[in-house]
Enzyme design. Structure first.
Site, PDB file in Angstrom:
ATOM      1  N   LYS A  88      -3.925  -1.193  11.047  1.00 50.85           N
ATOM      2  CA  LYS A  88      -2.706  -1.743  10.373  1.00 50.85           C
ATOM      3  C   LYS A  88      -1.973  -2.413  11.433  1.00 50.85           C
ATOM      4  CE  LYS A  88       0.712  -1.129   6.675  1.00 50.85           C
ATOM      5  NZ  LYS A  88       1.931  -1.668   7.344  1.00 50.85           N
ATOM      6  N   LEU A 147       0.844  -0.957   0.060  1.00 54.43           N
ATOM      7  CA  LEU A 147       0.034   0.079  -0.166  1.00 54.43           C
ATOM      8  C   LEU A 147       0.764   1.195   0.056  1.00 54.43           C
ATOM      9  CD1 LEU A 147      -2.585  -1.007   2.613  1.00 54.43           C
ATOM     10  CD2 LEU A 147      -2.874  -1.131   0.126  1.00 54.43           C
TER      11      LEU A 147
END
EC number: 6.5.1.2
Length: 791
Positions: free
Chosen positions: A123, A82
């Site tokens: 995350k 990402l």
């Protein structure tokens, strides 16, 4: 199907269902003991019928033989990384690019544009993995690797209990590749490192390193022994129609038995995403696991397909990172600070660096053993970690960056404050009736209260809120009193005159009267506060409370022999010897006598606590004497045959009668005779016996019944935020009912009180099956127990 096959099948389905409820729904339906019973029954049946063992059986998680190497795995759908956002502007720029990619109208000066729905989840700081299910059965696990090619870690992922070996329910596709993160909760990480220390093995720097190292073990049995967990965050290969949204897809995975984040949320628009980022960031340290940011994904899967991918990352997702908790910096020097007990502690002086949003220029090194463990040299490049408000910690040295002129760290021979000698502490180890010395980890200045640093810290501790609680005596005023020669020990505080205080900088008539009134008002502390205020090494608040409650008064505590102190719960040999040595010291006795002479009167009882009356036994006394060859069984037999220390000593010197004692071999009888033939050892035993009688702890003493404290002997832990009362108030009320309030959860904990924001302690309680109360239940329990005590 045979009866065995039917029972095996039923047990597998039942255990899978319990795993699903425990790990995915967080709603366990049976105690751990019952789960273990079912698991053991399945193991025994499979051992008796090995032909019925299947790859998806819960018993097959323990791992097989060690691998020689990991095979390569080609990802049919690349595992992309990402892009990162490090600021609000970065995230707003991402949102604008999503709106443009979807052809949505942008905002203007008069209002915002169309808002995009985003999924939000923490995350996790772990290792990305791919799980392939074929016809609902786990057939392969792989690391992400470079995104195209990973490593086959199938044998290892099968050992992780949060990963189902067979999917739950029905309707899953013929081929399903689930992607997620393998991580290690903080409580599991701390327990793992404790085991590593006990085994003399290398500890892990942080949970992420521990998770990665555990997952990439060639021997699956090692992985099976590590506290790993899994959280799904998406899919790769999917041989069926997808749900319409990312969140709906994750909820479907949850229904099939795969854990997803409990923090998963839907946010409409970038402002809602920023609010989620701030909210989860505020709770970051109370979570049971490490996170390093928040992942935002366009929730609509149709919109995801329209936005597409870059070469290495999707256009529809971004990781909004928190400020880094680990950074590299240079060790400029090591200085040494002196604490109130004289401990000389190394402190790292660092090239200033931003860590977790704060400039860090100093870090603790704990002691010289830690310096040696790190292999630290001045000039080294270091990895520094800071989590929340925790003191920055040196995690590791980067040896390849060590300069040629790096210098070793050396403990000073003289105290940097007073010039007195610095000596390494000696640890007393007692076994087999003898004491041996070994070097401790702490170096201490021998200057005691003649050392200004120790004196100031000792006074600051003495007057602190949890000790004598003298309001208005802050650090700066204590420094003035010491620097002006007005205070040389805690007792001098009670000699201060109005004129002396008024002459200090910053004092006027009213503030002088207030300070002297606060000092005078502290003259009747509880005995526990007084003991804590004395600053005995290794004696914290809880040990001080135990000493005060158990022994009742200062004379008993000050006279108690180390062996007698070890009859108290949670008082080990080293702490017992620290307490005894403190009161045996002539200077400490002088300070205590001066305090008493100046009107300090600890509030104390004349009696020993009822539960400690007649608590000792002759067999226990024998064990504490550590006579070679006399273990618990031999001690019990000798106690049964003699009944008193006097009779035991007589028996030890009567060789003919001793030879007829059952349960003792020749070596043990010889050791017993030699022990009591030694005048010093005999006197030690007689002194312990006499003190037990004097205190009322002796087995021949009168036993009193402990009165109405309903939580007596119980250990409670408070975690999270309490709203109706403070943590201190809750602690005081629990202690008033007899409970011990500890700071950590263990197998001895009776109950955990968890408020909002409870993290690793709550997770540990769940892992150990310990009773958990919320604040409402706590208040109700306190009221009920208080009413019982009033009846």
């Amino acid at each position: 199907m045979t009866d065995a096959a039917q029972r095996i099948s039923a047990l597998r389905h039942e255990l899978d269902a319990h795993n699903y409820r425990y790990y995915v729904l967080d709603e366990p339906s049976i105690p751990d003991a019952e789960y273990d019973r079912l698991f053991c029954e399945l193991q025994q049946l499979e051992q008796a019928h090995p032909e019925l063992i299947s790859a998806d059986s819960p018993t097959q998680r323990v791992g097989g033989s060690a691998l020689q190497a990991f095979a390569e795995v080609q990802h049919s759908v690349p595992m992309l990384s990402l892009n990162n956002a490090f600021s609000e502007d970065d995230l707003r720029a991402f949102d604008r690019s999503v709106q443009a990619g979807l052809g949505l109208p942008p905002g203007d000066l008069f209002g915002g544009g169309a808002e995009v729905d985003y999924s939000c989840e923490p995350k996790l700081d772990g290792l990305a993995v791919s799980l392939l299910y074929v016809d609902g059965l786990l057939v392969r696990g792989a690391t992400r690797g470079d995104g195209s090619t990973g490593e086959d870690i199938s044998a290892n992922v099968r050992t992780i209990r949060t990963i189902p070996l067979r999917l739950q329910g029905s309707g899953w596709p013929a081929r399903l590749e689930v992607r997620g993160e393998v991580f290690m909760p903080r409580a599991g990480f701390e327990a793992l490192n404790a085991r590593q220390v006990d085994a003399g093995a290398k500890t892990f720097a942080n949970p992420r390193n521990a998770a990665a190292g555990s997952l990439r073990q060639l021997d699956p049995k090692i992985t099976a022994s590590r506290p790993l967990e899994f959280c799904a965050y998406g899919v790769g290969e999917y041989a069926a129609d997808l749900p319409s949204s990312h969140i709906a897809m994750l909820e479907q995975l949850k229904a099939w038995g795969l854990p997803i984040s409990r923090e998963l949320r839907l946010a409409r628009g970038v402002d809602a995403c920023l609010a989620y980022y701030a909210e989860i960031g505020a709770r970051r340290q109370s979570l049971a696991y490490d996170i390093d940011g928040v992942v935002f994904k366009v929730n609509s899967l149709e919109d995801q397909q329209q936005l597409g991918f870059r070469a290495r990352s999707p256009h529809w997702a971004i990781a909004h990172k928190f400020p880094a908790q680990e950074e590299l910096t240079e060790l400029l020097d090591v200085e040494f600070q002196v604490g109130r007990t004289g401990a000389v502690t190394p402190v790292a002086r660092l090239r200033p660096v931003q860590v977790a949003g704060v400039t860090v220029s100093n870090a603790t090194l704990h002691n010289m053993d830690e310096v040696a463990r790190l292999g630290l040299m001045i000039g080294d490049t270091l990895i520094i970690r800071r989590a929340g408000d925790v003191i920055p910690q040196v995690m590791a040295v980067v040896p390849e960056r060590r300069p040629a002129d790096a210098r070793p760290v050396q403990i000073p021979a003289q105290c940097p404050v007073c010039g007195s000698a610095v000596e390494r502490t000696q640890l007393v180890k007692r076994s087999k009736g003898r004491a041996s010395l070994s070097e401790g980890a702490v170096y201490r200045c021998v200057g005691r209260l003649s050392c200004e640093a120790q004196l100031k810290q000792a006074i600051i501790h003495f007057v602190s809120r949890r000790a004598m609680d003298i309001d208005g005596l802050g650090e700066k005023i204590v420094e003035q009193l010491v620097d002006n020669g007005l205070v040389h020990s805690p007792a001098d505080l009670y000699r201060l005159t109005h004129e002396q205080v008024l002459a200090l900088e910053g004092f006027a008539e009213l503030s002088t009267r207030n300070l002297l009134a606060a000092i005078a008002g502290s003259r009747q502390p509880s005995l526990a506060r007084f003991i804590f205020a004395l600053g005995i090494p290794d004696v914290g608040e809880e040990t001080a409370k135990l000493l005060a409650r158990a022994l009742g008064n200062l004379p008993r505590i000050s006279q108690a022999l180390p062996e007698v102190l070890t009859w108290l719960p949670d008082v080990g040999q080293e702490v017992a010897h620290e307490i005894h040595s403190f009161f045996a010291d002539a200077h400490n006795r002088q300070v205590i006598n001066e305090l008493l002479e100046h009107g300090v009167q600890p509030q104390q009882s004349s009696e020993l606590a009822a539960e400690f009356t007649a608590c000792a036994s002759l067999a226990e006394l024998l064990e504490k004497l550590a006579i070679p060859g006399i273990a618990s069984t031999g001690a019990r037999l000798l106690a049964e045959q003699t009944g008193s220390l006097e009779a035991l000593i007589a028996l030890s010197q009567d060789w003919l009668t001793l030879a007829q004692c059952k349960g003792l071999n020749e070596k043990a009888r010889q050791a017993l005779r030699e022990f009591f033939a030694d005048p010093q050892q005999r006197r030690r035993a007689e002194d312990i016996d006499a003190q037990l009688q004097a205190f009322g702890m002796h087995w021949l003493s009168e036993r009193r019944q402990a009165g109405g404290l309903p939580l007596l002997g119980q250990t409670w832990v408070l975690t999270g935020t309490l709203e109706s009362l403070s943590r201190d108030q809750a602690k005081q009320q629990l202690e008033a009912l007899g409970a011990k309030v500890a700071g950590s959860v263990s197998s001895k904990t009776h109950c955990v009180v968890a408020g909002p924001g409870a993290g690793s302690k709550l997770a540990k309680a769940a892992e150990l099956g310990i009773r958990v109360l919320d604040e409402e239940a706590l208040l109700s329990t306190l009221q009920e127990l208080a009413e019982q005590c009033d009846e």
